[in-house]
Design a protein around this motif. Structure first.
Motif, PDB file in Angstrom:
ATOM      1  N   LYS A 166       0.817  -1.223   0.000  1.00 39.53           N
ATOM      2  CA  LYS A 166       0.000   0.000   0.000  1.00 39.53           C
ATOM      3  C   LYS A 166       0.847   1.267   0.000  1.00 39.53           C
ATOM      4  CE  LYS A 166      -1.094  -0.379   4.947  1.00 39.53           C
ATOM      5  NZ  LYS A 166      -0.793  -1.809   5.173  1.00 39.53           N
ATOM      6  N   TRP A 167       2.110   1.157   0.436  1.00 37.26           N
ATOM      7  CA  TRP A 167       2.990   2.331   0.367  1.00 37.26           C
ATOM      8  C   TRP A 167       3.652   2.456  -1.009  1.00 37.26           C
ATOM      9  CZ3 TRP A 167       3.788  -0.131   5.430  1.00 37.26           C
ATOM     10  CH2 TRP A 167       3.130   0.566   6.442  1.00 37.26           C
ATOM     11  N   PRO A 209      -5.391   3.694  -3.938  1.00 39.76           N
ATOM     12  CA  PRO A 209      -6.016   2.381  -4.153  1.00 39.76           C
ATOM     13  C   PRO A 209      -6.484   2.172  -5.593  1.00 39.76           C
ATOM     14  CG  PRO A 209      -6.858   3.371  -2.156  1.00 39.76           C
ATOM     15  CD  PRO A 209      -6.033   4.418  -2.828  1.00 39.76           C
ATOM     16  N   ARG A 223      -3.986   0.475  -7.874  1.00 37.54           N
ATOM     17  CA  ARG A 223      -3.594  -0.919  -7.660  1.00 37.54           C
ATOM     18  C   ARG A 223      -4.345  -1.840  -8.600  1.00 37.54           C
ATOM     19  NH1 ARG A 223      -4.354  -0.440  -1.293  1.00 37.54           N
ATOM     20  NH2 ARG A 223      -2.954   1.306  -0.997  1.00 37.54           N
TER      21      ARG A 223
END
Lengths: 272, 170
Positions: B157-158, B163, B166
């Motif tokens: 997530k970093w 989001p 992704r």
């Protein structure tokens, strides 16, 4: 828009990187090994973390292996005394050899002390040391323990400032050895290879050769490498070879534990 | 994708793979250690967008070569296998541990054998006990893969802070 135009297509990016990989693959090892050595030099402090503790874990043995019976103790005591006597003789011999070496210009210059930066023990069993071609280190030279009384392995490849040492337990590391027994004229020449695990193996010796567990393995004296035989290990097990029953399959336990080594000595015969 | 974060994670993986810390969990007389870099390669191939995945798997291969003895074999094999894995990333559900292990197991076999042959071809020295060592390492790595996978999912997530950027996996 401009950014979109300069974007390489997805496939061309893959082929470009694959082409680069293939190009690097075909660059001679002598050139690319400097990159491997550079990585080990830059990150040596991190790569060493846990080396000694981990080695102790590996070598931890059960209580039965830490004690011996009275008979065995007596036997060991006698062997120890015999060895002391032999050591005294050898020290005299060593003194005269040292004088001789000084006369021919080798002296202590033939021994180069180096620090162990990394221990690799996965697919290959290797040490990385902080001395290289600039210090006179070259492939094929013998590497000894800091006390110079046990053989650790052989130099495999070098960069200017670092070298890779193939340990005795590495399957691709082969050295000429002599098998000898205390108080017995036994002296058998053989070739020893690492078994890729924790020991070494000797093959191609006919079954009529008298080899027993406990016999001592010495790295053979070799012109330009070492002038006297140096102890390398001890015969652990002798059994008929599974593929050729007319030959022995001999398991050897190396005398030096590479994991505990912080320093080593390289025999550099040509340094004056 | 945040490449600085990726580089940091990759460096940690390289130091574990090339260093001595994994000796604590090495198994058997063959001193079998798990390969963290193969899990990273599979993870990035599955999670990154195609263009990023190509760069990621190449970088992981480069680092795998740096910690080994010769340059090239892993870069070639990781690039090829990584691209293939990226191609099938939407057809395999890697949220289940068993599939993570299975993918890592087969990816290890597909990369390690050809890489060992390429290495032997370049160095002129073949590894002994290759089949048994590769099989044992593949099994051990596959067993531990879900653990490494969880860590990578956590740092993922970093690497892709938004989001919506992704990749949506099954």
């Amino acid at each position: 828009m401009a950014q979109h135009n300069i974007h390489a297509s997805k496939n061309s990016s893959f082929f470009m990187l694959l082409g680069l990989s293939i190009l690097i693959y075909f660059v001679p090892q002598k050139t690319t090994n400097s990159l491997n050595f550079l990585f080990h030099r830059l990150f040596a402090p991190f790569l060493q973390i846990g080396r000694q503790l981990a080695d102790e874990e590996i070598r931890m043995s059960g209580p039965s292996e830490q004690t011996v019976s009275k008979d065995e103790y007596d036997q060991l005591w006698k062997n120890y005394k015999n060895l002391r006597a032999q050591t005294t003789e050898l020290e005299k011999e060593n003194l005269s050899l040292s004088r001789l070496r000084r006369q021919v210009g080798l002296s202590e210059g033939g021994l180069l002390s180096a620090k162990v930066t990394t221990l690799v023990r996965s697919a290959r069993h290797e040490l990385i040391i902080n001395k290289g071609a600039r210090d006179g280190v070259a492939a094929g030279q013998i590497v000894l323990s800091p006390e110079k009384n046990g053989i650790v392995g052989m130099i495999r490849e070098t960069s200017e400032t670092m070298s890779r040492v193939g340990l005795l337990t590495d399957p691709t590391c082969g050295i000429e050895v002599r098998i000898r027994r205390d108080g017995d004229p036994l002296d058998v020449a053989a070739q020893m290879f690492g078994d890729g695990k924790t020991g070494c193996r000797i093959g191609f010796l006919p079954r009529d050769t008298d080899i027993r567990a406990g016999d001592t393995i010495y790295a053979a004296a070799h012109s330009g490498k070492i002038s006297i035989p140096i102890v390398a290990g001890e015969v652990r097990e002798v059994k008929p070879d599974e593929q050729n029953p007319l030959l022995w399959s001999i398991q050897v336990e190396p005398i030096e534990s590479a994991g505990k080594l912080k320093d080593v000595v390289v025999v550099v015969p040509n340094v004056k | 994708m945040r490449w600085l974060m990726f580089t940091l994670v990759l460096l940690i993986g390289a130091l574990f793979n090339g260093g001595s810390l994994l000796n604590f969990i090495a198994m058997g007389s063959g001193h079998i250690r798990p390969s963290i870099l193969i899990v990273m390669m599979v993870f990035f191939a599955f999670h990154a967008h195609r263009q990023d995945a190509i760069r990621c798997v190449f970088a992981v291969g480069l680092v795998a070569d740096l910690v080994s003895t010769t340059m090239g074999p892993y870069m070639i094999m990781y690039s090829i296998v990584g691209l293939a894995l990226n191609g099938i990333s939407r057809t395999i559900n890697t949220k289940r541990f068993i599939y993570q292990s299975a993918v890592v197991f087969f990816a290890f076999l597909l990369t390690e054998f050809p890489a060992a042959w390429l290495e032997a071809w370049k160095m002129g020295q073949a590894r002994t006990h290759l089949s048994s060592t590769v099989m044992e390492t593949a099994i051990y790595t596959a067993v531990l893969a879900p653990l490494f996978w969880m860590f990578l999912s956590w740092v993922w997530k970093w690497m892709y802070p938004r989001p919506e950027d992704r990749l949506r996996l099954r």
